[in-house]
Design a protein around this motif. Structure first.
Motif, PDB file in Angstrom:
ATOM      1  N   THR A  65      -2.758   2.803   5.185  1.00 56.88           N
ATOM      2  CA  THR A  65      -2.446   4.221   4.989  1.00 56.88           C
ATOM      3  C   THR A  65      -3.146   5.008   6.079  1.00 56.88           C
ATOM      4  O   THR A  65      -4.367   4.928   6.202  1.00 56.88           O
ATOM      5  CB  THR A  65      -2.930   4.728   3.615  1.00 56.88           C
ATOM      6  N   GLY A  87      -2.460  -5.430   4.088  1.00 57.68           N
ATOM      7  CA  GLY A  87      -1.327  -4.550   3.907  1.00 57.68           C
ATOM      8  C   GLY A  87      -1.079  -3.720   5.158  1.00 57.68           C
ATOM      9  O   GLY A  87      -1.847  -3.806   6.118  1.00 57.68           O
ATOM     10  N   TRP A 125     -11.138  -3.197   0.649  1.00 60.79           N
ATOM     11  CA  TRP A 125     -10.719  -1.965   1.317  1.00 60.79           C
ATOM     12  C   TRP A 125     -11.502  -1.833   2.618  1.00 60.79           C
ATOM     13  O   TRP A 125     -12.724  -1.965   2.631  1.00 60.79           O
ATOM     14  CB  TRP A 125     -10.999  -0.737   0.455  1.00 60.79           C
ATOM     15  N   CYS A 155      -5.923  -2.262   3.005  1.00 60.75           N
ATOM     16  CA  CYS A 155      -6.242  -3.075   1.845  1.00 60.75           C
ATOM     17  C   CYS A 155      -5.925  -4.521   2.200  1.00 60.75           C
ATOM     18  O   CYS A 155      -4.949  -4.812   2.911  1.00 60.75           O
ATOM     19  CB  CYS A 155      -5.412  -2.637   0.640  1.00 60.75           C
ATOM     20  N   GLN A 210       0.845  -1.192   0.000  1.00 57.53           N
ATOM     21  CA  GLN A 210       0.000   0.000   0.000  1.00 57.53           C
ATOM     22  C   GLN A 210       0.881   1.243   0.000  1.00 57.53           C
ATOM     23  O   GLN A 210       1.958   1.252   0.588  1.00 57.53           O
ATOM     24  CB  GLN A 210      -0.903   0.054   1.237  1.00 57.53           C
ATOM     25  N   CYS A 229      -3.224   0.232  -3.818  1.00 58.48           N
ATOM     26  CA  CYS A 229      -3.020  -1.092  -3.246  1.00 58.48           C
ATOM     27  C   CYS A 229      -2.626  -2.084  -4.340  1.00 58.48           C
ATOM     28  O   CYS A 229      -3.245  -2.114  -5.407  1.00 58.48           O
ATOM     29  CB  CYS A 229      -4.291  -1.577  -2.554  1.00 58.48           C
TER      30      CYS A 229
END
Lengths: 115, 112
Positions: free
Chosen positions: A110, A107, A34, A92, A6, A23
């Motif tokens: 963010t 991942g 997501w 993700c 990510q 991603c």
């Protein structure tokens, strides 16, 4: 094998600005998810793709959030315009298929801060 | 509607002692249950899952979980805790519709 990638890892924006997250799932994984994780809460599904088709977007705020998965591999999640309450970690995940028994691989996320 | 409850915000245990992180669920049909762990600034890592069969499931890093259908519980356990086990733990349930529903998380603090 490489994990879910990510970018960016961190993003700070002002309200009403737009932002996009990227991603790249594990190679060969057909299903991509997501999630939004607000501080102190568990992740909440925003959207699920099976290859490049949307399976579930019932919890996606469609007036400001959009997502796409072109060619069934990478995906982007966009917020436009951002609100203060969008501050969260966006995760993700991918899985081999969409069977209930399949675990999801996440991942690093963010972290979005909206000022 | 399906849901997951983790009744403890934080669990404190001394290193070397057994640990239990509690989880109860509500779902129609047969449950598919998962435990994930989250370390600071990292994504969730899969620990173990219950699909069917033996009620005691063994997973990564010495963790195990016991599925109890009558009590609708899926508690995470480890016989001897390590300081490095300190992290945020999430229980999740997935039913036939496929959506993964997470609990609110339990912070495990293992002290030396």
């Amino acid at each position: 094998e490489a994990g879910v990638a990510q970018s960016p890892r961190y993003k700070i924006i002002e309200k009403r600005q737009s932002v996009a997250f990227w991603c790249n799932p594990i190679s060969g994984h057909a299903t991509l998810y997501w999630y939004q994780q607000i501080l102190g809460q568990g992740p909440k599904l925003l959207i699920q793709f099976q290859n490049n088709g949307v399976v579930d977007d019932s919890q996606l705020p469609k007036d400001r959030f959009s997502a796409e998965r072109l060619k069934g591999v990478d995906s982007t999640l966009k917020i436009q315009p951002a609100k203060l309450e969008d501050s969260a970690v966006y995760l993700c995940a991918s899985s081999l298929e969409d069977y209930p028994r399949d675990e999801q691989f996440f991942g690093p996320g963010t972290r979005l801060t909206v000022l | 509607a399906q849901s997951v409850a983790q009744p403890e915000d934080q669990v404190n245990v001394a290193e070397g002692n057994p640990l239990t992180v509690k989880c109860t669920y509500s779902v129609s049909g047969n449950p598919y249950l998962f435990w994930y762990v989250q370390y600071p600034n990292r994504g969730l890592q899969f620990l173990l899952k219950y699909i069917t069969g033996d009620n005691l499931v063994k997973g990564s890093y010495g963790f195990e979980a016991e599925f109890n259908k009558s009590q609708t519980s899926f508690h995470l356990k480890k016989p001897s805790a390590l300081v490095s086990d300190s992290a945020l733990y999430f229980c999740a349930v997935r039913d036939k519709t496929g959506k993964l529903i997470f609990g609110q998380g339990t912070t495990l603090q293992v002290k030396p």
